[in-house]
Design an enzyme around this catalytic site. Structure first.
Site, short mmCIF file in Angstrom:
data_model
loop_
_atom_site.label_atom_id
_atom_site.label_comp_id
_atom_site.label_asym_id
_atom_site.label_seq_id
_atom_site.Cartn_x
_atom_site.Cartn_y
_atom_site.Cartn_z
N LEU A 41 0.79 -1.19 -0.11
CA LEU A 41 0.21 0.01 0.26
C LEU A 41 0.87 1.24 0.13
O LEU A 41 1.98 1.39 0.72
CB LEU A 41 -0.95 0.20 1.16
CG LEU A 41 -2.07 -0.80 1.47
CD1 LEU A 41 -2.78 -0.62 2.71
CD2 LEU A 41 -3.24 -0.29 0.45
N ASP A 42 0.72 2.28 -0.72
CA ASP A 42 1.51 3.48 -0.88
C ASP A 42 1.45 3.80 0.55
O ASP A 42 0.48 3.97 1.44
CB ASP A 42 0.87 4.25 -1.91
CG ASP A 42 0.90 3.77 -3.36
OD1 ASP A 42 2.12 3.26 -3.65
OD2 ASP A 42 0.02 4.08 -4.01
N ALA A 43 2.27 5.10 0.79
CA ALA A 43 2.21 5.88 2.08
C ALA A 43 1.03 6.56 2.36
O ALA A 43 0.57 6.65 3.39
CB ALA A 43 3.73 6.48 2.02
#
Length: 192
Positions: A41-43
């Site tokens: 998951l992206d930040a």
């Protein structure tokens, strides 16, 4: 049996244990040695992140050829009409790839949704809507690209489920063990 951990990743954390630049690492949230992220998951995205100590299970969760469903709650700017939703369902064509068909529906704002830090910008003159999108693939920033392509940029992105595993009962930063293996995660071998 492989160990599977479900973590509700907060905004601002990377899908890795070490911090990088302004983003924090998972080590501060999950003091469990020997587990690795299965799917990223992206930040700037939140929600369910799976971790496991089994390399083959890690690969199966992350690899789109196994078609493990991933359910997202997406807050978009504006109010998509049925034509925009249908375009998302059928797949979006880009220069470098075309997305696979997916399930998309409008939903009310999810109940018991935690506030995001920092909060999403609020603009009184522009409404927002929530979508539930179920993908069986996962290219880099795919959902954000898809919603922007049909004219409704993503404001907030939360992964609610991976297969049969959900965020249910997990506050941001909390984690728990998943009580089964890949068959249960994929929804096979589960008595209903």
């Amino acid at each position: 049996m492989a160990r599977i951990i479900l973590l509700n990743k907060p905004y601002g954390y990377l899908s890795q244990f070490t911090p990088e630049g302004r983003w924090q690492g998972l080590k501060a949230l999950l003091p469990v040695p020997g587990v690795y992220v299965a799917g990223r998951l992206d930040a700037d995205s939140e929600g369910l992140l799976l971790l496991t100590d089994d390399g083959s299970l890690q690969a199966r969760v992350a690899d789109p050829k196994h078609k493990l469903a991933k359910t997202y709650w997406v807050q978009v700017e504006g109010e998509p009409d049925e034509a925009a939703l249908e375009q998302l369902r059928c797949g979006v064509r880009y220069a470098d790839f075309t997305t696979q068909p997916c399930a998309v529906r409008r939903i009310p704002e999810p109940e018991n949704l935690w506030p995001r830090e920092p909060p999403i910008r609020f603009r009184q003159s522009i409404p927002t809507a929530w979508l539930e999108i179920v993908l069986r693939e996962g290219k880099n920033r795919q959902l954000r690209r898809m919603t922007a392509h049909v004219g409704f940029p993503t404001l907030r992105l939360i992964r609610y489920a991976v297969g049969a595993a959900t965020l249910e009962g997990l506050a941001p930063g909390d984690w728990r063990e998943f009580g089964g293996g890949y068959a249960e995660l994929a929804g096979r071998g589960v008595r209903r």
